[in-house]
Design a protein around this motif. Structure first.
Motif, PDB file in Angstrom:
ATOM      1  N   ALA A  57       0.833  -1.195   0.000  1.00  0.00           N
ATOM      2  CA  ALA A  57       0.000   0.000   0.000  1.00  0.00           C
ATOM      3  C   ALA A  57       0.867   1.245   0.000  1.00  0.00           C
ATOM      4  N   LEU A  58       0.367   2.268  -0.643  1.00  0.00           N
ATOM      5  CA  LEU A  58       0.991   3.584  -0.580  1.00  0.00           C
ATOM      6  C   LEU A  58       0.298   4.357   0.523  1.00  0.00           C
ATOM      7  N   TYR A  59       1.093   4.978   1.367  1.00  0.00           N
ATOM      8  CA  TYR A  59       0.526   5.774   2.447  1.00  0.00           C
ATOM      9  C   TYR A  59       1.447   6.954   2.668  1.00  0.00           C
ATOM     10  N   ALA A  60       0.945   8.137   2.448  1.00  0.00           N
ATOM     11  CA  ALA A  60       1.715   9.372   2.634  1.00  0.00           C
ATOM     12  C   ALA A  60       3.033   9.329   1.864  1.00  0.00           C
ATOM     13  N   GLY A  61       2.981   8.807   0.640  1.00  0.00           N
ATOM     14  CA  GLY A  61       4.167   8.783  -0.211  1.00  0.00           C
ATOM     15  C   GLY A  61       5.152   7.674   0.086  1.00  0.00           C
ATOM     16  N   HIS A  62       4.770   6.752   0.971  1.00  0.00           N
ATOM     17  CA  HIS A  62       5.651   5.639   1.317  1.00  0.00           C
ATOM     18  C   HIS A  62       4.999   4.325   0.917  1.00  0.00           C
ATOM     19  N   PRO A  90      -3.901   5.603  -4.420  1.00  0.00           N
ATOM     20  CA  PRO A  90      -4.770   6.739  -4.097  1.00  0.00           C
ATOM     21  C   PRO A  90      -6.198   6.293  -3.822  1.00  0.00           C
ATOM     22  N   VAL A  91      -6.795   6.975  -2.878  1.00  0.00           N
ATOM     23  CA  VAL A  91      -8.197   6.731  -2.575  1.00  0.00           C
ATOM     24  C   VAL A  91      -8.997   7.767  -3.358  1.00  0.00           C
ATOM     25  N   ASP A  92      -8.837   7.665  -4.655  1.00  0.00           N
ATOM     26  CA  ASP A  92      -9.572   8.476  -5.631  1.00  0.00           C
ATOM     27  C   ASP A  92      -9.425   7.784  -6.976  1.00  0.00           C
ATOM     28  N   SER A  93      -9.911   8.383  -8.024  1.00  0.00           N
ATOM     29  CA  SER A  93      -9.895   7.731  -9.336  1.00  0.00           C
ATOM     30  C   SER A  93      -8.646   8.043 -10.159  1.00  0.00           C
ATOM     31  N   SER A  94      -7.635   8.659  -9.583  1.00  0.00           N
ATOM     32  CA  SER A  94      -6.467   9.056 -10.366  1.00  0.00           C
ATOM     33  C   SER A  94      -5.713   7.874 -10.968  1.00  0.00           C
ATOM     34  N   ALA A  95      -5.692   6.725 -10.307  1.00  0.00           N
ATOM     35  CA  ALA A  95      -5.000   5.563 -10.860  1.00  0.00           C
ATOM     36  C   ALA A  95      -5.696   5.050 -12.123  1.00  0.00           C
ATOM     37  N   GLU A  96      -6.976   5.316 -12.245  1.00  0.00           N
ATOM     38  CA  GLU A  96      -7.726   4.933 -13.440  1.00  0.00           C
ATOM     39  C   GLU A  96      -7.509   5.921 -14.585  1.00  0.00           C
ATOM     40  N   GLN A  97      -7.238   7.156 -14.236  1.00  0.00           N
ATOM     41  CA  GLN A  97      -7.142   8.210 -15.239  1.00  0.00           C
ATOM     42  C   GLN A  97      -5.789   8.264 -15.921  1.00  0.00           C
ATOM     43  N   ARG A 104       9.376   6.704  -4.686  1.00  0.00           N
ATOM     44  CA  ARG A 104      10.826   6.484  -4.633  1.00  0.00           C
ATOM     45  C   ARG A 104      11.217   5.111  -4.074  1.00  0.00           C
ATOM     46  N   ALA A 105      10.589   4.703  -2.995  1.00  0.00           N
ATOM     47  CA  ALA A 105      10.926   3.406  -2.391  1.00  0.00           C
ATOM     48  C   ALA A 105      10.647   2.252  -3.354  1.00  0.00           C
ATOM     49  N   ALA A 134      -8.604   5.837   8.849  1.00  0.00           N
ATOM     50  CA  ALA A 134      -9.590   5.322   7.903  1.00  0.00           C
ATOM     51  C   ALA A 134     -10.999   5.726   8.305  1.00  0.00           C
ATOM     52  N   LYS A 135     -11.310   5.590   9.574  1.00  0.00           N
ATOM     53  CA  LYS A 135     -12.650   5.958  10.053  1.00  0.00           C
ATOM     54  C   LYS A 135     -12.918   7.451   9.835  1.00  0.00           C
ATOM     55  N   ALA A 136     -11.911   8.280  10.093  1.00  0.00           N
ATOM     56  CA  ALA A 136     -12.061   9.722   9.900  1.00  0.00           C
ATOM     57  C   ALA A 136     -12.277  10.053   8.427  1.00  0.00           C
TER      58      ALA A 136
END
Length: 167
Positions: A57-62, A90-97, A104-105, A134-136
């Motif tokens: 998973a990607l989280y905050a650029g890591h 990303p938790v949005d549609s950008s990976a689809e677009q 970097r890692a 996640a809940k927030a």
């Protein structure tokens, strides 16, 4: 001809990454490969596999620490077999677009391991995802499941085709 054994290891217990790994495994099995899906923490030795797909998973650029540790623990063996990397991001549609370049890692792991390619799939944070952040996000309306099963399946078929071309 022997049945090719493929390990699909994922670096997070919850969220999109495990689900993506499972979908890849189902597709590879349907394509006639022996696909084993395991958490990255459970992978001590990759020598019994003909190829490896490793995701985190990607989280905050890591990238997932568990996926990174799995790659580092098995680096010598991974250099001698086909490797593909994926991220649930990303938790949005950008990976689809558009294609999202590896963080970097991940790029460093690709180079170290000689990975064939990397792809980022959409992430997933729903009311069933554990954790305060996640809940927030769900409460703020920023959650959702942005994985595209067809895109995951297409990439897994691509891996199958590449493995079929190897002798």
């Amino acid at each position: 001809m022997t049945l090719k054994r493929v390990l699909i290891a994922y670096g997070t217990k919850h969220g999109a990454t495990a689900g993506i790994a499972e979908q890849i495994g189902v597709t590879l099995r349907a394509d006639g490969l022996d696909a084993v899906v395991l958490p990255a923490d459970d992978v001590d030795d990759v020598r019994g596999y003909d190829a490896v797909v490793l995701g985190g998973a990607l989280y905050a650029g890591h990238w997932s620490r568990k996926a990174k540790r799995c790659a580092e623990r098995n680096a010598d063996s991974l250099k001698h077999r086909p490797v593909w990397l994926f991220s649930s991001g990303p938790v949005d549609s950008s990976a689809e677009q558009h294609d999202i370049p590896p963080v970097r890692a991940v790029a460093q792991q690709m180079e170290r391991l000689g990975a064939r390619e990397h792809v980022t799939f959409g992430g997933s944070i729903t009311e069933h995802t554990p954790g305060l952040i996640a809940k927030a996000m769900v409460r703020q309306g920023k959650g959702g499941d942005f994985r595209n099963p067809e895109r995951i399946q297409t990439w897994a078929h691509h891996i199958s085709a590449e493995l079929a071309d190897l002798h």
